[in-house]
Design an enzyme around this catalytic site. Structure first.
Site, PDB file in Angstrom:
ATOM      1  N   ARG A 245       0.821  -1.224   0.000  1.00  0.00           N
ATOM      2  CA  ARG A 245       0.000   0.000   0.000  1.00  0.00           C
ATOM      3  C   ARG A 245       0.843   1.256   0.000  1.00  0.00           C
ATOM      4  O   ARG A 245       0.378   2.330  -0.407  1.00  0.00           O
ATOM      5  CB  ARG A 245      -0.993  -0.020   1.176  1.00  0.00           C
ATOM      6  CG  ARG A 245      -2.165  -0.967   0.947  1.00  0.00           C
ATOM      7  CD  ARG A 245      -3.108  -0.977   2.143  1.00  0.00           C
ATOM      8  NE  ARG A 245      -2.493  -1.503   3.326  1.00  0.00           N
ATOM      9  CZ  ARG A 245      -2.430  -2.795   3.644  1.00  0.00           C
ATOM     10  NH1 ARG A 245      -2.975  -3.688   2.852  1.00  0.00           N
ATOM     11  NH2 ARG A 245      -1.826  -3.196   4.742  1.00  0.00           N
TER      12      ARG A 245
ATOM     13  N   GLU B 252       7.132 -10.911  15.373  1.00  0.00           N
ATOM     14  CA  GLU B 252       6.781 -11.572  16.634  1.00  0.00           C
ATOM     15  C   GLU B 252       7.086 -13.075  16.535  1.00  0.00           C
ATOM     16  O   GLU B 252       7.641 -13.679  17.437  1.00  0.00           O
ATOM     17  CB  GLU B 252       5.306 -11.330  16.933  1.00  0.00           C
ATOM     18  CG  GLU B 252       4.971 -11.546  18.386  1.00  0.00           C
ATOM     19  CD  GLU B 252       3.529 -11.185  18.693  1.00  0.00           C
ATOM     20  OE1 GLU B 252       2.849 -10.640  17.813  1.00  0.00           O
ATOM     21  OE2 GLU B 252       3.114 -11.461  19.830  1.00  0.00           O
TER      22      GLU B 252
HETATM   23  P1  AMP Z   1       4.885  -2.910  11.124  1.00  0.00           P
HETATM   24  O1  AMP Z   1       6.116  -3.462  10.470  1.00  0.00           O
HETATM   25  O2  AMP Z   1       4.452  -3.693  12.303  1.00  0.00           O
HETATM   26  O3  AMP Z   1       5.016  -1.424  11.414  1.00  0.00           O
HETATM   27  O4  AMP Z   1       3.697  -3.116  10.082  1.00  0.00           O
HETATM   28  C1  AMP Z   1       3.496  -2.206   9.096  1.00  0.00           C
HETATM   29  C2  AMP Z   1       2.888  -2.837   7.861  1.00  0.00           C
HETATM   30  O5  AMP Z   1       1.838  -3.740   8.163  1.00  0.00           O
HETATM   31  C3  AMP Z   1       2.323  -1.751   6.992  1.00  0.00           C
HETATM   32  O6  AMP Z   1       2.857  -1.905   5.688  1.00  0.00           O
HETATM   33  C4  AMP Z   1       0.826  -1.921   7.040  1.00  0.00           C
HETATM   34  O7  AMP Z   1       0.313  -1.908   5.735  1.00  0.00           O
HETATM   35  C5  AMP Z   1       0.574  -3.268   7.698  1.00  0.00           C
HETATM   36  N1  AMP Z   1      -0.307  -3.200   8.892  1.00  0.00           N
HETATM   37  C6  AMP Z   1       0.054  -3.499  10.168  1.00  0.00           C
HETATM   38  N2  AMP Z   1      -0.970  -3.370  11.015  1.00  0.00           N
HETATM   39  C7  AMP Z   1      -2.033  -2.977  10.285  1.00  0.00           C
HETATM   40  C8  AMP Z   1      -3.401  -2.645  10.585  1.00  0.00           C
HETATM   41  N3  AMP Z   1      -3.904  -2.699  11.837  1.00  0.00           N
HETATM   42  N4  AMP Z   1      -4.203  -2.240   9.576  1.00  0.00           N
HETATM   43  C9  AMP Z   1      -3.716  -2.162   8.326  1.00  0.00           C
HETATM   44  N5  AMP Z   1      -2.455  -2.473   7.970  1.00  0.00           N
HETATM   45  C10 AMP Z   1      -1.607  -2.868   8.920  1.00  0.00           C
END
Ligand code: AMP
Length: 178
Positions: free
Chosen positions: A66, A103
């Site tokens: 996205r 995780e």
């Molecule tokens: P992180 O590496 O944990 O910061 O996860 C970020 C990625 O996961 C991003 O590219 C988001 O598109 C996706 N993502 C994580 N949590 C969500 C959520 N609650 N809703 C939508 N997309 C999420």
């Protein structure tokens, strides 16, 4: 259609919360209603590129998948190139790679070796900052190449997950926080 500038509150109203997707306990932030609205889409790009003019940025880097939507539109607006950072195995040419832990298990992201030059001025964009693992890995990958990250921008930040703490060596901006 109103011509008033789009605010972060306008954007927030168009985010759909989908409980238990893609797994129980996760509240998915669905941005598709925002993307489908012409005024909000262009307002989101204006907010995510605020402070930058054409000529300030060499490339806007978007994170799979996205992040590509916002990064490509921002690149056109700033007259910069667009560079995709993708999950390992998706890019066809030679790549630089960076692994990071989740995780459970680990993930690897990649960028083409000829996509970003040492000294390139980069705006890095993704839709959402959660734990920060993905954005931190992308930041490390670009910094290893010698790129200069001007800013890391997100449409949405889930502040309770403290992802920002993993991006302490770059300026971080988000439009909507939960
Ligand atoms: P992180 O590496 O944990 O910061 O996860 C970020 C990625 O996961 C991003 O590219 C988001 O598109 C996706 N993502 C994580 N949590 C969500 C959520 N609650 N809703 C939508 N997309 C999420």
């Amino acid at each position: 259609m109103t011509h008033a500038p789009v605010t972060a509150a306008d954007l927030e109203q168009a985010i759909r919360n989908v409980p238990d997707f893609p797994q129980p306990g996760i509240q998915f932030k669905d941005i598709t209603p925002l993307l489908a609205d012409a005024r909000l889409l262009s307002g989101a790009i204006d907010l995510m590129t605020a402070g930058f003019q054409p000529g300030d940025v060499d490339a806007v880097v978007g994170i799979d998948a996205r992040g590509f939507i916002f990064a490509a539109a921002a690149a056109v607006k700033l007259r910069a190139g667009f560079v995709p950072v993708r999950k390992k195995g998706k890019l066809p040419f030679k790549t630089h790679e960076q692994s990071y832990t989740l995780e459970y298990g680990s993930n690897t992201i990649a960028v083409h070796t000829d996509a970003v030059q040492p000294g390139s001025r980069i705006l890095l964009l993704d839709d959402l900052l959660a734990t920060g693992g993905t954005a931190a890995a992308a930041t490390q990958l670009l910094q290893r190449i010698g790129a200069k990250i001007l800013q890391v921008g997100f449409l949405i930040e889930l502040r309770f997950l403290n992802g920002r703490d993993r991006l302490s060596n770059v300026p971080v901006i988000s439009q909507i926080t939960y």
